[in-house]
Motif scaffolding. Sequence first.
Motif, mmCIF file in Angstrom:
data_model
loop_
_atom_site.group_PDB
_atom_site.id
_atom_site.type_symbol
_atom_site.label_atom_id
_atom_site.label_comp_id
_atom_site.label_asym_id
_atom_site.label_seq_id
_atom_site.Cartn_x
_atom_site.Cartn_y
_atom_site.Cartn_z
ATOM 1 N N SER A 1 -6.953 18.239 48.141
ATOM 2 C CA SER A 1 -5.999 17.797 48.819
ATOM 3 C C SER A 1 -5.103 19.202 49.496
ATOM 4 O O SER A 1 -5.152 18.895 50.864
ATOM 5 N N ARG B 34 2.578 17.981 50.473
ATOM 6 C CA ARG B 34 2.256 17.165 51.835
ATOM 7 C C ARG B 34 1.139 16.161 51.264
ATOM 8 O O ARG B 34 0.422 15.027 51.180
ATOM 9 N N HIS B 35 1.894 15.810 49.509
ATOM 10 C CA HIS B 35 1.200 14.866 48.985
ATOM 11 C C HIS B 35 2.605 13.969 49.170
ATOM 12 O O HIS B 35 2.726 12.700 47.975
ATOM 13 N N ARG C 239 2.892 11.895 54.454
ATOM 14 C CA ARG C 239 1.726 11.365 54.698
ATOM 15 C C ARG C 239 1.948 10.208 55.822
ATOM 16 O O ARG C 239 1.229 9.733 56.612
ATOM 17 N N PHE D 233 -0.244 20.278 57.695
ATOM 18 C CA PHE D 233 -0.473 19.433 57.184
ATOM 19 C C PHE D 233 -0.756 18.589 58.328
ATOM 20 O O PHE D 233 -1.534 17.298 58.569
ATOM 21 N N ASP E 100 -6.109 25.945 52.311
ATOM 22 C CA ASP E 100 -5.103 25.937 52.802
ATOM 23 C C ASP E 100 -3.464 26.906 51.718
ATOM 24 O O ASP E 100 -2.482 27.472 52.680
ATOM 25 N N ALA F 158 -10.806 15.782 42.483
ATOM 26 C CA ALA F 158 -11.632 17.489 43.500
ATOM 27 C C ALA F 158 -12.710 17.721 41.747
ATOM 28 O O ALA F 158 -13.868 18.445 42.223
ATOM 29 N N GLY G 153 -4.831 13.510 42.307
ATOM 30 C CA GLY G 153 -6.035 14.662 43.755
ATOM 31 C C GLY G 153 -6.562 15.324 42.899
ATOM 32 O O GLY G 153 -8.360 15.695 43.288
ATOM 33 N N SER H 138 -6.118 22.772 49.543
ATOM 34 C CA SER H 138 -7.052 23.775 48.708
ATOM 35 C C SER H 138 -7.089 25.120 48.213
ATOM 36 O O SER H 138 -5.731 25.652 48.583
#
Length: 333
Positions: free
Chosen positions: A299, A123-124, A129, A186, A304, A291, A287, A301
Motif C-alpha cells: 500500500s 496513509r494507513h 483513509r 494519497f 511511493d 502484499a 497490508g 510501495s
Amino acid sequence: MNWALVGASTIASQYMIGALRAQGGTVRRVVSGSADHAARYAQEHDIPHSGTDLDAALADEAVEAVYISSTNEKHHAQAMAAIAAGKHVLCEKPLALSLAEAREMIAAAEAAGVALGVNHHLRHAGSHRAIRETIAAGRLGRVLSLRVFHAVHLPEHLRGWRLDNPGAGGGVIPDITVHNADTVRFLLQEDPISVVAQSASSGMGQGVEDSAMSVWSMPSGAMVFSHESFTHPYTTSGLEVHGTEGSLIARGVMAQEPEGALELVTADGRSALPFDKTSLYETAVAGFMRAARTGKTPSASGRDGLLSLMIALAVRQAADSGQCQTLEYGAAT
C-alpha cells in the motif's frame, strides 16, 4: 512471517515490534551498530538473536523479511543487501537519500521478486483513509486547496542526528516533509508539478533546517501549503481540505497514534466524521505482509517512497535556491 530488525530503534520499540507480532509475525533477530545495545534491546523485547553482523542475519534462512529503521544514510545499502538475500523489505522513510539510490532499490526488488515497502504510516490511519474517501466521493466538490500543518516539538528521545547530522539525513525536510508529501499524494491522488519554499534553523537545528514552509501547485489546479517544524511545543498538527462544495477540517491526525477529530463543513452545516481507530502500524504491517505473500504491490510501495522523496528534495532545493522547482516524473515511474 519471520522478521529481522535492522536498527534497534525507538520506533521499532514503541510501535513496530508490537505491530509485527499483532499480525502473527515473529521477530527473530535484531541488528545494531552496537553489540551491547543490540543485546540489551533483544533482552528487553524477547528477541532470540542479536548482533552487529547484517550478513549473518540475512544468511538466516528462517528470516523472511527485514524492517529497516537505521539512520537514513544506511537505508540504501542495507536494503540492497536484504534484497540480494531474497528478503522482503519494509523500510523507514525516507526510502533513501538520493533518487538514484531509491530507483536502484526499486529495480533490485522487482528483479528479485520481493516486496519493497516504505513505512509511510499516515496513509494507513483511519482518519486519513476517511478523508480520502470523502474527497473521492465528491462530498467536497472540486478540491481547491489543502493545508498541512505538521509543526511539532521533536521529543527529547528522538533528538540527535535529526538535528545536527546532514550526512545521516538530518533535518525536518527528510524527516517530515516526506510524510507530508506521501499524505498529499494519497489524499489527492496526484503529484505536484512545482514547488516554492523557504526553510530555517529556528533554535534546534545545527547545520540542518528545523522548520520549512512550501507551496505546491497540483495538476488539477489545487494549491497545497505544507508547514513542518521540530520547534513548536504548543501547537497541534492536522490538515484542512477545501473544495467548492465543502471543507474538511482534521485536527491531531498527523500523529503516530490513531487519534484526532474530523469535521465536515458544507451548506448543510457542520458534522463530525467517524473513522477507524485501529493502530496505524498494525494496518501498515498487515497490508505489507499480504502484499509480500501474494506478490501484489504494498500500500506504500517503493515507488511511493521514491515520489515522496522526490517532492521533499524539490522542497529543499527550492528553499536553498530561492527559486521555483519544477518536478518531472518521467524518469521516476
